[in-house]
Scaffold this motif. Structure first.
Motif, mmCIF file in Angstrom:
data_model
loop_
_atom_site.group_PDB
_atom_site.id
_atom_site.type_symbol
_atom_site.label_atom_id
_atom_site.label_comp_id
_atom_site.label_asym_id
_atom_site.label_seq_id
_atom_site.Cartn_x
_atom_site.Cartn_y
_atom_site.Cartn_z
ATOM 1 N N ILE A 77 0.828 -1.218 0.000
ATOM 2 C CA ILE A 77 0.000 0.000 0.000
ATOM 3 C C ILE A 77 0.856 1.259 0.000
ATOM 4 C CG2 ILE A 77 -0.418 -0.443 2.494
ATOM 5 C CD1 ILE A 77 -3.018 1.535 1.585
ATOM 6 N N VAL A 78 0.446 2.202 -0.841
ATOM 7 C CA VAL A 78 1.082 3.519 -0.872
ATOM 8 C C VAL A 78 0.053 4.527 -0.375
ATOM 9 C CG1 VAL A 78 1.884 5.345 -2.414
ATOM 10 C CG2 VAL A 78 2.736 3.020 -2.701
ATOM 11 N N ILE A 79 0.510 5.373 0.536
ATOM 12 C CA ILE A 79 -0.340 6.473 1.028
ATOM 13 C C ILE A 79 0.202 7.746 0.392
ATOM 14 C CG2 ILE A 79 -1.047 7.789 3.068
ATOM 15 C CD1 ILE A 79 -0.595 5.206 4.720
ATOM 16 N N GLY A 136 -3.355 -4.063 -9.529
ATOM 17 C CA GLY A 136 -2.756 -3.033 -8.688
ATOM 18 C C GLY A 136 -2.839 -1.639 -9.290
ATOM 19 N N VAL A 137 -2.117 -0.710 -8.639
ATOM 20 C CA VAL A 137 -2.134 0.692 -9.050
ATOM 21 C C VAL A 137 -0.699 1.096 -9.394
ATOM 22 C CG1 VAL A 137 -2.864 3.024 -8.372
ATOM 23 C CG2 VAL A 137 -3.936 1.044 -7.290
ATOM 24 N N THR A 138 -0.536 1.823 -10.496
ATOM 25 C CA THR A 138 0.796 2.325 -10.889
ATOM 26 C C THR A 138 0.842 3.820 -10.630
ATOM 27 O OG1 THR A 138 0.855 0.657 -12.624
ATOM 28 C CG2 THR A 138 2.444 2.456 -12.803
ATOM 29 N N LEU A 139 1.889 4.259 -9.924
ATOM 30 C CA LEU A 139 2.042 5.685 -9.627
ATOM 31 C C LEU A 139 3.293 6.205 -10.326
ATOM 32 C CD1 LEU A 139 1.408 4.200 -6.494
ATOM 33 C CD2 LEU A 139 0.635 6.530 -6.271
ATOM 34 N N GLU A 140 3.143 7.311 -11.044
ATOM 35 C CA GLU A 140 4.294 7.976 -11.684
ATOM 36 C C GLU A 140 4.723 9.100 -10.752
ATOM 37 O OE1 GLU A 140 5.393 6.973 -14.633
ATOM 38 O OE2 GLU A 140 3.708 5.738 -15.311
ATOM 39 N N LEU A 141 6.014 9.125 -10.432
ATOM 40 C CA LEU A 141 6.515 10.109 -9.465
ATOM 41 C C LEU A 141 7.249 11.258 -10.158
ATOM 42 C CD1 LEU A 141 7.824 7.579 -6.791
ATOM 43 C CD2 LEU A 141 5.504 8.443 -7.158
ATOM 44 N N GLY A 142 7.371 12.361 -9.411
ATOM 45 C CA GLY A 142 7.981 13.566 -9.955
ATOM 46 C C GLY A 142 9.402 13.357 -10.441
ATOM 47 N N ASP A 143 10.155 12.449 -9.803
ATOM 48 C CA ASP A 143 11.554 12.238 -10.206
ATOM 49 C C ASP A 143 11.665 11.228 -11.354
ATOM 50 O OD1 ASP A 143 10.905 9.880 -9.006
ATOM 51 O OD2 ASP A 143 12.337 10.031 -7.348
ATOM 52 N N GLY A 144 10.526 10.888 -11.955
ATOM 53 C CA GLY A 144 10.556 9.971 -13.102
ATOM 54 C C GLY A 144 10.428 8.509 -12.687
ATOM 55 N N ASP A 145 10.506 8.233 -11.393
ATOM 56 C CA ASP A 145 10.358 6.864 -10.892
ATOM 57 C C ASP A 145 8.909 6.399 -11.014
ATOM 58 O OD1 ASP A 145 12.740 5.815 -10.237
ATOM 59 O OD2 ASP A 145 12.368 5.736 -8.062
ATOM 60 N N ARG A 146 8.706 5.100 -10.845
ATOM 61 C CA ARG A 146 7.370 4.527 -10.936
ATOM 62 C C ARG A 146 7.222 3.531 -9.788
ATOM 63 N NH1 ARG A 146 5.375 1.783 -16.474
ATOM 64 N NH2 ARG A 146 5.272 3.953 -17.081
ATOM 65 N N LEU A 147 6.051 3.471 -9.188
ATOM 66 C CA LEU A 147 5.785 2.514 -8.099
ATOM 67 C C LEU A 147 4.536 1.722 -8.438
ATOM 68 C CD1 LEU A 147 5.995 4.248 -4.585
ATOM 69 C CD2 LEU A 147 7.314 2.304 -5.363
ATOM 70 N N ARG A 148 4.503 0.444 -8.018
ATOM 71 C CA ARG A 148 3.280 -0.357 -8.152
ATOM 72 C C ARG A 148 2.841 -0.757 -6.754
ATOM 73 N NH1 ARG A 148 -0.443 -1.953 -11.814
ATOM 74 N NH2 ARG A 148 -0.193 -4.205 -11.637
ATOM 75 N N ALA A 149 1.539 -0.673 -6.482
ATOM 76 C CA ALA A 149 1.038 -1.072 -5.161
ATOM 77 C C ALA A 149 -0.307 -1.755 -5.326
ATOM 78 C CB ALA A 149 0.892 0.148 -4.263
ATOM 79 N N ARG A 150 -0.606 -2.650 -4.381
ATOM 80 C CA ARG A 150 -1.923 -3.325 -4.435
ATOM 81 C C ARG A 150 -3.042 -2.332 -4.145
ATOM 82 N NH1 ARG A 150 -1.224 -8.394 -0.619
ATOM 83 N NH2 ARG A 150 -3.406 -8.778 -1.142
ATOM 84 N N TYR A 151 -2.789 -1.401 -3.235
ATOM 85 C CA TYR A 151 -3.798 -0.382 -2.908
ATOM 86 C C TYR A 151 -3.128 0.979 -2.761
ATOM 87 C CZ TYR A 151 -6.894 -4.287 -1.945
ATOM 88 O OH TYR A 151 -7.641 -5.423 -2.071
ATOM 89 N N VAL A 152 -3.912 2.035 -3.015
ATOM 90 C CA VAL A 152 -3.442 3.409 -2.811
ATOM 91 C C VAL A 152 -4.476 4.151 -1.976
ATOM 92 C CG1 VAL A 152 -3.106 5.644 -3.972
ATOM 93 C CG2 VAL A 152 -1.969 3.606 -4.853
ATOM 94 N N ALA A 153 -3.987 4.903 -0.989
ATOM 95 C CA ALA A 153 -4.892 5.763 -0.209
ATOM 96 C C ALA A 153 -4.545 7.213 -0.525
ATOM 97 C CB ALA A 153 -4.741 5.479 1.280
#
Ligand SMILES: Cc1cc2nc3c(=O)[nH]c(=O)nc-3n(C[C@H](O)[C@H](O)[C@H](O)COP(=O)(O)OP(=O)(O)OC[C@H]3O[C@@H](n4cnc5c(N)ncnc54)[C@H](O)[C@@H]3O)c2cc1C
Length: 479
Positions: free
Chosen positions: A4-6, A132-149
């Motif tokens: 999970i990513v908050i 899951g959910v894919t998040l694109e970050l400001g520094d160009g990185d990417r994260l995958r998480a089962r849930y996002v809050a």
């Protein structure tokens, strides 16, 4: 893939991180600010979140240095200073704590529980699929998480990217608000300037004078056509007082000053698939005092449910029954809080001949039953989860004193469900549920099954198994 990513390390994201950490989940918190905010926003917590901090053993720690912690002696409501002292059992709890300190303490606690907080890390976009959910970050990185809050506040990117409507209104007046250290009898000296406690109206705006405790004056200036957002200086505040009131006022030494524009909004949904909203991302209230209480209790409601799914205690179906209870439970409270804060905003504007209505409401609010009703509304909205069963079912558990010392709140430290047997001789065979046998005077039922967020799932003398399945999401093979 992370669990999970908050998004957002404000009070709501941090509270959620603490609840998940306590339940053995390691969330990642992404926060765009490089440093914690020192903006003086809320001046305290009023309502059920104070009881929940007590449940987690945090109330004493968070009360250090607080000018007030306990049952609220009163509270400003639409400019009417409510007084609760006459009530025999005041429903509303109050902890005066400034928001930057609250956030510091929550950060400390989250770090103790092994939470990872990445500061200076902005989420730019997100998308979800079945897994899951894919998040694109400001520094160009990417994260995958089962849930996002999404705990990313009023302008929530998570809400926008999840396609959730946030309908409502924005006030056409700005509000500057300040807390001032004053001597005793400050209201007497202000009255000589023709001012009175509550809202004072002029053709150019309105001036609020009220107090939550001795020695601190809360002053607010509402002015049409201004849109303050962020820090405010004493000179800004005094200039606004002069414009609205026509002269300077001796308000005392400022403790903090800030500015805002009120909004009244409620997210159409609190969940879109694997994405959840909590706090200001889900609701904005047009009167002060309720936002943190409702937002942080959203986090406590969501935390144990997400943890139960992520720890494999309940099934991880996309529309899992337990996770689906978050929105109806919490949106009902958001809607009720929107109602009472809208009513407060309307009361704030009563003037001229309408002032008679305010006068009448002030008289009515001084009566015992209306004062109790309003204290409950402010504390937990008075909402009962579910219907039927024992009168305690779906209500927050009373803090019963137990024989031999101890209280119910002390049983809730670990954030696990508790089956409190008060003489019924019942049990539940599941390693998540803690079974406690105790005695108390005048027990409300033979046994209580208490959810991790303090709500009673079942009360009675019979078999709690069905309630454990229904309210905790446990499958028949587990319990
Ligand atoms: C002047 C003022 C007085 C107030 N007084 C009271 C009061 O007396 N009582 C009360 O209950 N409430 C009060 N409030 C409201 C209270 O401050 C908010 O309700 C509270 O801050 C909401 O907490 P939150 O965690 O939901 O959101 P926030 O505190 O807004 O936190 C959201 C966090 O998310 C971060 N973020 C946003 N977008 C991203 C992104 N894309 N990527 C990464 N991070 C992101 C932000 O930087 C922020 O740190 C007041 C507010 C103001 C302005």
């Amino acid at each position: 893939m992370d669990d999970i990513v908050i998004v957002g390390a404000g009070p709501v994201g941090l509270m959620l991180a603490c609840e998940l950490g306590l339940a053995g989940v390691r969330p990642i918190v992404l926060e765009k600010r490089a440093e914690p905010s020192e903006l003086p926003k809320a001046n305290g917590l009023g309502g059920q979140i104070v009881e929940l901090l007590d449940h987690r053993g945090l109330l004493e720690r968070f009360s250090v240095g607080s000018p007030f912690s306990g049952r609220a002696p009163g509270f400003p409501f639409g400019g009417v200073p409510l007084r609760f002292e006459g009530l025999d059992d005041i429903p509303m709890r109050l902890l005066l704590i400034q928001q930057p300190r609250l956030e510091r303490l929550l950060t400390e606690r989250a770090l103790e529980l092994g939470v990872e907080i990445r500061r200076g890390c902005e989420v730019r976009s997100l998308s979800q699929d079945e897994e899951g959910v894919t998040l694109e970050l400001g520094d160009g990185d990417r994260l995958r998480a089962r849930y996002v809050a999404g705990c990313d506040g009023a302008r929530s990117l998570v809400r926008e990217q999840a396609g959730i409507e946030f309908a409502g209104t924005t006030d056409d007046e700005g509000l500057l608000i300040g807390h001032f250290k004053t001597g005793i009898g400050v209201f007497d000296s202000l009255e000589t300037d023709g001012l009175r406690p509550g809202w004072n109206r002029t053709p150019r705006g309105r001036l609020l004078l009220t107090s939550l405790h001795e020695g601190v004056l809360i002053a607010g200036v509402r002015e049409p056509g201004i849109a303050p957002d962020g820090p405010v200086t004493l000179a800004d505040f005094q200039a606004a007082v002069r414009r609205v009131w026509g002269s300077d006022l001796a308000l005392g030494e400022p403790i903090w000053l800030s500015g805002t524009v009120a909004q009244a909004r409620l997210a159409e949904r609190y969940r879109a698939g694997r994405v959840f909203l909590a706090g200001d991302a889900a609701h904005l209230f047009p009167a002060g005092g309720s936002a943190l209480n409702v937002g942080m209790t959203d986090a406590v409601n969501l935390g144990w449910k997400l943890a139960a799914v992520l720890r494999g205690r309940v099934p991880d179906t996309r529309h899992g029954a337990l996770l689906d209870t978050y929105e109806p439970e919490r949106r009902a409270i958001g809607a009720r809080t929107l109602m009472q804060t809208r009513a407060q905003a309307m009361m704030d504007r009563l003037e001229g001949e309408d002032g008679a209505l305010l006068e009448l409401l002030t008289e009515v609010f001084a009566l015992e039953q209306p004062a109790r009703h309003l204290a409950t509304l402010l504390h937990d909205s008075g909402v009962r989860y579910g219907t039927g069963g024992h009168p305690l079912t779906g209500r927050f558990v009373p803090d019963l004193p137990l024989e031999g010392g101890g209280r119910v709140a002390e049983l809730m430290r670990a954030g696990r469900p508790v089956l409190l047997d008060l003489g019924a001789g019942v049990t539940l065979d599941d390693d998540w549920i803690e079974v406690v046998r105790a005695r108390c005077d005048d027990p409300p039922a033979g046994a209580l099954l208490i959810r991790p967020d303090g709500y009673v799932a079942w009360a009675g003398d019979g078999d709690p198994t069905e309630a454990a399945r229904e309210w905790l999401g446990l499958t028949a093979s587990r319990v």
